[in-house]
Design an enzyme around this catalytic site. Structure first.
Site, PDB file in Angstrom:
ATOM      1  N   HIS A 109       0.853  -1.189   0.000  1.00  0.00           N
ATOM      2  CA  HIS A 109       0.000   0.000   0.000  1.00  0.00           C
ATOM      3  C   HIS A 109       0.883   1.230   0.000  1.00  0.00           C
ATOM      4  CE1 HIS A 109      -3.162   2.818   1.174  1.00  0.00           C
ATOM      5  NE2 HIS A 109      -4.001   1.887   0.742  1.00  0.00           N
TER       6      HIS A 109
ATOM      7  N   ASP B 232      -7.983  -5.316   0.197  1.00  0.00           N
ATOM      8  CA  ASP B 232      -8.474  -6.221  -0.834  1.00  0.00           C
ATOM      9  C   ASP B 232      -8.061  -7.671  -0.614  1.00  0.00           C
ATOM     10  OD1 ASP B 232      -9.807  -4.289  -2.394  1.00  0.00           O
ATOM     11  OD2 ASP B 232      -7.881  -3.566  -3.113  1.00  0.00           O
TER      12      ASP B 232
HETATM   13  N1  ACO Z   1       3.995  -7.822  -4.769  1.00  0.00           N
HETATM   14  C1  ACO Z   1       5.332  -7.856  -4.999  1.00  0.00           C
HETATM   15  N2  ACO Z   1       6.120  -6.768  -4.880  1.00  0.00           N
HETATM   16  C2  ACO Z   1       5.547  -5.604  -4.543  1.00  0.00           C
HETATM   17  C3  ACO Z   1       4.167  -5.501  -4.291  1.00  0.00           C
HETATM   18  C4  ACO Z   1       3.381  -6.663  -4.407  1.00  0.00           C
HETATM   19  N3  ACO Z   1       2.071  -6.624  -4.190  1.00  0.00           N
HETATM   20  N4  ACO Z   1       3.849  -4.219  -3.980  1.00  0.00           N
HETATM   21  C5  ACO Z   1       5.004  -3.538  -4.031  1.00  0.00           C
HETATM   22  N5  ACO Z   1       6.032  -4.370  -4.353  1.00  0.00           N
HETATM   23  C6  ACO Z   1       7.462  -4.018  -4.445  1.00  0.00           C
HETATM   24  C7  ACO Z   1       7.766  -3.269  -5.730  1.00  0.00           C
HETATM   25  O1  ACO Z   1       8.139  -4.157  -6.763  1.00  0.00           O
HETATM   26  C8  ACO Z   1       8.911  -2.383  -5.274  1.00  0.00           C
HETATM   27  O2  ACO Z   1      10.057  -3.174  -5.183  1.00  0.00           O
HETATM   28  P1  ACO Z   1      11.526  -2.540  -5.517  1.00  0.00           P
HETATM   29  O3  ACO Z   1      11.735  -1.487  -4.480  1.00  0.00           O
HETATM   30  O4  ACO Z   1      12.455  -3.687  -5.447  1.00  0.00           O
HETATM   31  O5  ACO Z   1      11.397  -1.964  -6.908  1.00  0.00           O
HETATM   32  C9  ACO Z   1       8.512  -2.002  -3.847  1.00  0.00           C
HETATM   33  O6  ACO Z   1       7.713  -3.098  -3.382  1.00  0.00           O
HETATM   34  C10 ACO Z   1       7.712  -0.697  -3.733  1.00  0.00           C
HETATM   35  O7  ACO Z   1       6.581  -0.818  -4.578  1.00  0.00           O
HETATM   36  P2  ACO Z   1       5.919   0.374  -5.365  1.00  0.00           P
HETATM   37  O8  ACO Z   1       5.239  -0.176  -6.573  1.00  0.00           O
HETATM   38  O9  ACO Z   1       6.906   1.478  -5.564  1.00  0.00           O
HETATM   39  O10 ACO Z   1       4.849   0.859  -4.290  1.00  0.00           O
HETATM   40  P3  ACO Z   1       3.657   1.844  -4.590  1.00  0.00           P
HETATM   41  O11 ACO Z   1       3.405   2.585  -3.342  1.00  0.00           O
HETATM   42  O12 ACO Z   1       3.916   2.642  -5.810  1.00  0.00           O
HETATM   43  O13 ACO Z   1       2.441   0.848  -4.941  1.00  0.00           O
HETATM   44  C11 ACO Z   1       0.630  -0.615  -4.686  1.00  0.00           C
HETATM   45  C12 ACO Z   1       1.463   0.508  -4.051  1.00  0.00           C
HETATM   46  C13 ACO Z   1       0.156  -0.183  -6.081  1.00  0.00           C
HETATM   47  C14 ACO Z   1      -0.593  -0.867  -3.830  1.00  0.00           C
HETATM   48  C15 ACO Z   1       1.515  -1.899  -4.793  1.00  0.00           C
HETATM   49  O14 ACO Z   1       1.914  -2.315  -3.502  1.00  0.00           O
HETATM   50  C16 ACO Z   1       0.793  -3.036  -5.515  1.00  0.00           C
HETATM   51  O15 ACO Z   1       0.860  -3.114  -6.736  1.00  0.00           O
HETATM   52  N6  ACO Z   1       0.089  -3.934  -4.758  1.00  0.00           N
HETATM   53  C17 ACO Z   1      -0.663  -4.998  -5.404  1.00  0.00           C
HETATM   54  C18 ACO Z   1      -2.004  -4.457  -5.916  1.00  0.00           C
HETATM   55  C19 ACO Z   1      -2.966  -4.162  -4.779  1.00  0.00           C
HETATM   56  O16 ACO Z   1      -3.179  -4.954  -3.887  1.00  0.00           O
HETATM   57  N7  ACO Z   1      -3.599  -2.991  -4.873  1.00  0.00           N
HETATM   58  C20 ACO Z   1      -4.612  -2.566  -3.897  1.00  0.00           C
HETATM   59  C21 ACO Z   1      -4.088  -1.474  -3.014  1.00  0.00           C
HETATM   60  S1  ACO Z   1      -5.306  -0.987  -1.810  1.00  0.00           S
HETATM   61  C22 ACO Z   1      -6.424  -0.088  -2.710  1.00  0.00           C
HETATM   62  O17 ACO Z   1      -6.084   0.608  -3.618  1.00  0.00           O
HETATM   63  C23 ACO Z   1      -7.801  -0.205  -2.384  1.00  0.00           C
END
Ligand code: ACO
Length: 435
Positions: free
Chosen positions: A313, A370
């Protein structure tokens, strides 16, 4: 360039290109602080660069407080745990929209207004026939919400409080009818009219599941589970869909147009669409992966685009408090209904493994709202492709409250970020025969 923050005098001093600029610090009611950069470009010619707006406060808001490190979420000051346990979606919606919990009389009036507006104009119902049966309910719901602006042309002025008020009731009242019709259309069943002696969650279940051929009694366990899910989704400050609602509204587009866009933003799998993606992922693990561990390896692999859906998140760097409530609720609902707990068990196994894995721990990736919600929706018989529409039903009061707050904010301006241009410098046009 240097930037010094002087806590005592409440200014940040920016030294850039031999110039010194004092930028005011502002502080929220929970002590979070921000540098007010409104004068930055005018005084220095500089803009800030913040992809995804992770460090940008786009507005000042009284509605929701989140402490992502502590796993705290409060609507208008009330902890989400108390609201989920003691409130109803209607009462919480009133709170989010009006800032205070209602008296009994205020709540009755609010509910009356909403039940009064639940019907769709009959011509709206014909719209559905234009969509393929396979259309995703989020696409249909967004289109029909946008189309409300063609049916209620008397209440489109965002600057008229009475028009905004009636549109608020219409949106909250009609969204369940719209989403339920989208579902009924996709399975070839007749649409159900709302039944106004039912409460909000009961009415949703009635419109989704009853048929003209058989009596349908709403199961109170189902209805309470839906009501709690709606409360948990009702508001979450400046997330992607809410920022979309505000962004569209900032051009003084009407509230139906803004809500239609917010629904589209919510649909994406990185946002609300994750609830559908999580359950698809859990089924995939059950059917193909063999074990959660093998699946997690794919999520960690940089050459694989697979993500652990329902994890991570932007704001929560600790447990999402809504996920904690839902994890417990999922267990209770499945047991009470005597449904299979296979998906829940796989989810719990994946969660335990992820929380013991340095990849997820070091990145502070925890289950979000979620991760467990889809398990409850599935147990209640909600079709997978309709999960995100349920999220939209819950989020509507939050979207509207944020849109209305922006409308009253004297500092609000049309949303219009800057960019850092990295394309070609000026060049001369060559006629096609000379290229
Ligand atoms: N699975 C694997 N790796 C992940 C995940 C995940 N779910 N989420 C983040 N990471 C990793 C990224 O690859 C990144 O790694 P790195 O530093 O080695 O490059 C690091 O964690 C940071 O991730 P970002 O994408 O920069 O985080 P951001 O804050 O931009 O994204 C998000 C947040 C979109 C929620 C992300 O965690 C994600 O894609 N989660 C899965 C989708 C999800 O569950 N979305 C619902 C969110 S709640 C809502 O909106 C209601």
């Amino acid at each position: 360039m240097t930037l010094d923050v002087d806590v005592l005098s409440d200014v940040a001093t920016l030294n850039v290109d031999g110039r010194e600029l004092e930028l005011p610090l502002i502080e929220g009611s929970e002590g979070e602080r921000a540098i007010d950069i409104q004068r930055l470009r005018a005084e220095t010619g500089l803009v800030t660069y913040d992809p995804g707006y992770g460090n940008t406060g786009s507005c000042i808001s009284d509605i929701t407080f989140i402490d992502g490190d502590a796993g705290v979420l409060r609507y208008r000051g009330y902890p989400i745990e108390q609201l989920a346990q003691q409130s109803t979606f209607m009462e919480t919606s009133y709170l989010i929209l009006n800032g205070e919990l209602p008296t009994q009389a205020q709540l009755s009036e609010f509910k009356d207004q909403i039940t009064y507006h639940t019907l769709l104009h009959e011509d709206i119902r014909h719209m559905y026939r234009a969509f393929p049966l396979s259309a995703h309910p989020m696409a249909v719901t967004s289109a029909v919400v946008g189309a409300l602006s063609t049916f209620y042309q008397d209440s489109l002025d965002p600057l008229d409080d009475d028009q905004v008020e009636v549109s608020t009731y219409r949106l909250l009242a009609k969204l369940p009818t719209i989403a339920a019709c989208a579902h009924k259309y996709s399975i070839g069943q007749p649409f159900n009219y709302p039944q106004n002696d039912l409460d909000y969650a009961e009415n949703i279940l009635h419109m989704m599941f009853s048929t003209p051929t058989e009596a349908y009694d709403v199961n109170p366990t189902f209805a309470r589970a839906i009501d709690v899910l709606l409360i948990l989704h009702a508001e979450h400050e400046q997330n992607c869909s809410t920022s979309t609602m505000r962004m569209v509204g900032s051009s003084q587009a009407n509230i139906y147009a803004s809500a239609s866009a917010a629904i589209m933003a919510l649909w994406g799998p990185l946002h609300g669409g994750a609830n559908q993606a999580v359950i698809e992922m859990l089924h995939d693990v059950a059917d193909n992966e063999g074990s959660g561990k093998a699946f997690l390896e794919r999520c960690k692999d940089r050459d694989d685009t697979t993500r652990l859906m329902g994890f991570g998140h932007r704001v929560y760097k600790n447990f999402d408090p809504r996920a904690l409530i839902l994890k417990e609720a999922a267990d209770g609902v499945l047991r009470e209904l005597g449904r299979s707990t296979q998906m829940l068990e796989i989810a719990q196994e994946i969660e335990a493994q992820a929380l013991d894995d340095d990849y997820f721990v070091s990145r502070k990736l925890y289950p979000n709202v979620d991760f467990y919600s889809g398990i409850i929706y599935e147990a209640l018989g909600i079709p997978i492709h309709t999960f995100t529409a349920f999220f939209a039903l819950g989020r509507m009061p939050g979207w509207i409250a944020q849109w209305r707050e922006q409308g009253k904010d004297p500092a609000a301006r049309i949303g219009r970020p800057r960019q850092i241009y990295t394309g070609e410098n000026e060049r001369q046009f060559q006629p096609i025969e000379q290229r």
